[in-house]
Each structure stands twice: as C-alpha cells, then as structure tokens.
Scaffold this motif. Structure first.
Motif, PDB file in Angstrom:
ATOM      1  N   TYR A  15       0.822  -1.215   0.000  1.00 53.19           N
ATOM      2  CA  TYR A  15       0.000   0.000   0.000  1.00 53.19           C
ATOM      3  C   TYR A  15       0.853   1.262   0.000  1.00 53.19           C
ATOM      4  O   TYR A  15       0.455   2.291  -0.541  1.00 53.19           O
ATOM      5  CB  TYR A  15      -0.981  -0.010   1.164  1.00 53.19           C
ATOM      6  CG  TYR A  15      -2.110  -0.991   0.957  1.00 53.19           C
ATOM      7  CD1 TYR A  15      -2.914  -0.904  -0.177  1.00 53.19           C
ATOM      8  CD2 TYR A  15      -2.373  -2.003   1.869  1.00 53.19           C
ATOM      9  CE1 TYR A  15      -3.943  -1.807  -0.388  1.00 53.19           C
ATOM     10  CE2 TYR A  15      -3.403  -2.899   1.664  1.00 53.19           C
ATOM     11  CZ  TYR A  15      -4.179  -2.797   0.536  1.00 53.19           C
ATOM     12  OH  TYR A  15      -5.195  -3.690   0.312  1.00 53.19           O
ATOM     13  N   HIS A 161      -4.212  -7.265  -2.737  1.00 55.80           N
ATOM     14  CA  HIS A 161      -3.620  -6.013  -2.283  1.00 55.80           C
ATOM     15  C   HIS A 161      -2.812  -5.353  -3.392  1.00 55.80           C
ATOM     16  O   HIS A 161      -2.828  -4.125  -3.521  1.00 55.80           O
ATOM     17  CB  HIS A 161      -2.763  -6.276  -1.048  1.00 55.80           C
ATOM     18  CG  HIS A 161      -3.522  -6.941   0.057  1.00 55.80           C
ATOM     19  ND1 HIS A 161      -4.420  -6.264   0.844  1.00 55.80           N
ATOM     20  CD2 HIS A 161      -3.548  -8.233   0.462  1.00 55.80           C
ATOM     21  CE1 HIS A 161      -4.963  -7.109   1.724  1.00 55.80           C
ATOM     22  NE2 HIS A 161      -4.447  -8.306   1.502  1.00 55.80           N
ATOM     23  N   ALA A 165      -3.643  -1.704  -4.899  1.00 54.85           N
ATOM     24  CA  ALA A 165      -2.591  -0.687  -4.971  1.00 54.85           C
ATOM     25  C   ALA A 165      -2.401  -0.185  -6.397  1.00 54.85           C
ATOM     26  O   ALA A 165      -2.233   1.018  -6.631  1.00 54.85           O
ATOM     27  CB  ALA A 165      -1.277  -1.253  -4.432  1.00 54.85           C
ATOM     28  N   LEU A 272      -8.058   2.919   0.330  1.00 52.26           N
ATOM     29  CA  LEU A 272      -6.629   2.804   0.617  1.00 52.26           C
ATOM     30  C   LEU A 272      -6.414   2.948   2.117  1.00 52.26           C
ATOM     31  O   LEU A 272      -6.703   4.002   2.692  1.00 52.26           O
ATOM     32  CB  LEU A 272      -5.852   3.909  -0.115  1.00 52.26           C
ATOM     33  CG  LEU A 272      -4.355   4.009   0.215  1.00 52.26           C
ATOM     34  CD1 LEU A 272      -3.617   2.771  -0.295  1.00 52.26           C
ATOM     35  CD2 LEU A 272      -3.763   5.267  -0.397  1.00 52.26           C
TER      36      LEU A 272
END
Length: 377
Positions: A15, A161, A165, A272
């Motif tokens: 992230y 993830h 991202a 996010l």
C-alpha cells in the motif's frame, strides 16, 4: 517470522507503493521472496497483438533475456491467451495452460525459458479489458519447483492487495509528483476523494468529492459521514473502512465497492488504508484510517475470446488454436507456438471450422474481429 506474519508485513509495503511508485522495486523483491521465485513483475499483455509492457519489476531478470522476449519471443509465447482470459486474481501456472511435457517442447521454452533455468511462471490478472490484461507474476527456477498449492495460497493472500494498490495508483496517476504535499495531490484528482476515520466521518475531501456530495445522487454526507445512497453499498463500504486497520482483512473485503446512484449512474469506490508505513503520515493529524476514492465506473466488456468460446462452444484447446491462427498465421507457425504437432492443429482447426461455420482462415480473422468490435451485433 511465520508465513502469515510475512504476508501481513508485506501488505503494508504494497500500500505504501500505491502512493510512492519508487517503492515498487523493493516491494516486488519482497513479494518474490514470499511467493517463492527468482523475479517478480507487474506487466500487461495483449491477446490480439501478443505485445507485452512492463510497469514494475524487481530487477531479478537478465536484461538480455528480457530484450530477447520483446525482439523474438512475444508472438511465440503460448501462455498469453490463457493468462489474459484468466479470472481476476486467480493464480495461473503452466499446468493450467497446457501439459508441462507439451510446454517443454515449444520453442518458447527451449529457447527462452530453459536457458534461464526458469521451470514455471505463476501469474494472476489484476485488471482486464476485452483483449488485454494487467498481471502480476513470479518466475520460478529449479530450486523453487513448479507452481503448487502453497504457491497458489501465497499468491491469493497477496494479489488482492497488489490489485488494489495498482488501481489506486491509476487513480492518483502523477499528481504526487506535481504537488508539494499528499493532501495537495489528492485535491488535484478528478476522482472524488475522502479521508475518513474508523466511523466513516469525513476529515478531508477534495473538490471532486465535495461535488459528489453536493450532487447527492451517489453519496450522502449527512452528519459529516460518507455514506452511499445505495443501501447495500453503504453496508459494504462501512465494512471495508472498518477493516482498514487490518491489512490482511482488507484482502477479503473486496477490491472495490460498486455502488449505484439514485440517478442510475454506476460508481466504484476504492479504499486505501492509511494506518501503516508511509501512509500513516497522511492521516496522523486526523486519526484517519482510510482514503476512499469514488469515481464513475467504466463499463468493462467481457473478454472477446470468452464470448467466442461460449457462443460457439469451443473447448479451451480449440480456442487457443483459433486465437493462434488469427494472431500468428498458418498451421506450421501455430504448431511451433503452441508446441503441438501440425496434425493436432489441423484436427482442432477442422473442429473450429465446423462449429463456427467458417471455411477459410480469413473467415476466422473476420469472426474474431467482429467480436472485438464495439459495433458488432
């Protein structure tokens, strides 16, 4: 450190890379090591042109062989079609594409993979259009072995993830390079953006976000909270925001929250987390836990090959032969690219002709083109 702890630690770094693309090289090195492999890469492939574009890589691949792929082996890669057509987030190894023994007979393996000591490659689609997919993949050498259940488990923990991202990076684009602070960068986005706390209270919104609230069709800002007017989406977004403090939980809460405005317009919200690493500085003053990006959803057409296969009831091998004939050309070239005999290609091609009603290869080119065209009936 246990496998679960390794994954959880890696997710925070992923992230961070969404906000700072310069971190992708280091993040992909860690990802490569967690999955098990010699190199990791985020790239796109086009099933029609067989062209590849690399966005981020860990530096683990020999530059000579990377260039050779572009110069000579793009169109000979028999894995492209299946990788592009694969389900979002689903790990695909060589064995999911064709028998290992058959793959090892292909020119692609003999001349490009084998000299590098690469025995397998595991990839998962992050996003796709009708003919192109953005993928994340890891090369595996002899010491890593073939893709197995453990490899797939590790990929499934990480890929959601990476996908989130990458999608958020697309939303942010290059604004961070143009702004003095992250908040200034967010204010310059065309997408609506809201920094929220664990209860969904809005602590910062950009101009586009405020415009969405003022319009009121998609979002309700009553009592200072962000809430979709779509009740189901409101519940889903609340769950995702609540999970923002737990990086591992974010993977099972969905990549995006789809929502429909009261005017019928479709939107997508991406979340996010802001509670770890470099992202923590963004929300420190506000006790913020997440940044929520809301934009109108783009209509994603089903994959043209998927539609063709379903419409004509083609088997996976028949579909691969059809696409290879269209992309590469003749029977001999298709035989070399897929690593199967010319007689086998001719057998499948005969079945494709029978199922589609085509009589010439030129007819097949027109058929595929008609399904790819937005004007096709």
């Amino acid at each position: 450190m246990s496998d679960t702890e390794q994954v959880a630690s890696l997710i925070g770094d992923i992230y961070d890379a969404a906000l700072d693309p310069s971190r992708w090289t280091a993040v992909l090195r860690r990802t490569r090591d967690v999955v098990g492999g010699s190199a990791a890469v985020v790239f796109s492939k086009d099933a029609r042109t067989k062209r590849l574009q690399i966005y981020h890589h860990c530096g683990g691949m020999d530059p000579h062989y990377r260039q050779l792929y572009f110069d000579h082996y793009e169109k000979l890669d028999p894995t492209t079609g299946v990788q592009v057509m694969s389900g979002i987030g689903e790990p695909i190894g060589t064995v999911d594409i064709m028998a290992i023994a058959d793959f090892q007979k292909t020119r692609f393996y003999q001349e490009w993979r084998r000299p590098q000591g690469v025995v397998d490659f595991v990839a998962a689609a992050l996003d796709r259009t009708a003919t192109c997919a953005v993928l994340f993949g890891v090369f595996r050498q002899h010491r890593h072995g073939f893709v197995d259940d453990d490899t797939r488990w590790r990929m499934r923990q990480i890929v959601p993830h990476i996908r989130r991202a990458i999608l958020i990076s697309k939303v942010i684009e290059d604004k961070t390079a143009e702004a003095a602070t992250f908040a200034d960068a967010l204010d310059g986005l065309s997408a609506g953006m809201f920094v929220v706390d664990a209860e969904g209270r809005i602590v910062h919104s950009n101009a586009s976000g405020q415009a969405l609230l003022d319009d009121g069709a998609a979002l309700d800002g009553a009592h200072g909270r962000i809430r979709p007017t779509d009740a189901a989406a409101a519940r889903a977004l609340k769950d995702v925001v609540a999970a923002s403090g737990d990086n591992a939980a974010m993977g099972i809460k969905g990549i995006a929250v789809p929502l429909t405005g009261s005017d019928g317009q479709r939107y997508a919200a991406h979340v996010l987390p802001l509670t770890m690493g470099a992202r923590r500085r963004t929300g420190a003053r506000y006790e913020a836990v997440a940044a929520v990006f809301v934009r109108k959803a783009e209509i994603e057409a089903p994959s043209a090959p998927d539609i063709i296969a379903k419409h004509y009831q083609l088997t996976p091998t028949e579909l691969r032969v059809l696409l290879a004939i269209v992309d590469i050309g003749g029977v001999r070239e298709t035989s070399e690219a897929l690593g199967i005999g010319e007689a086998t290609v001719k057998t499948h091609l005969h079945r494709v002709f029978g199922k589609t009603g085509a009589s010439r290869q030129a007819d097949l080119v027109k058929l595929v083109a008609s399904f790819s065209s937005p004007l096709a009936s």
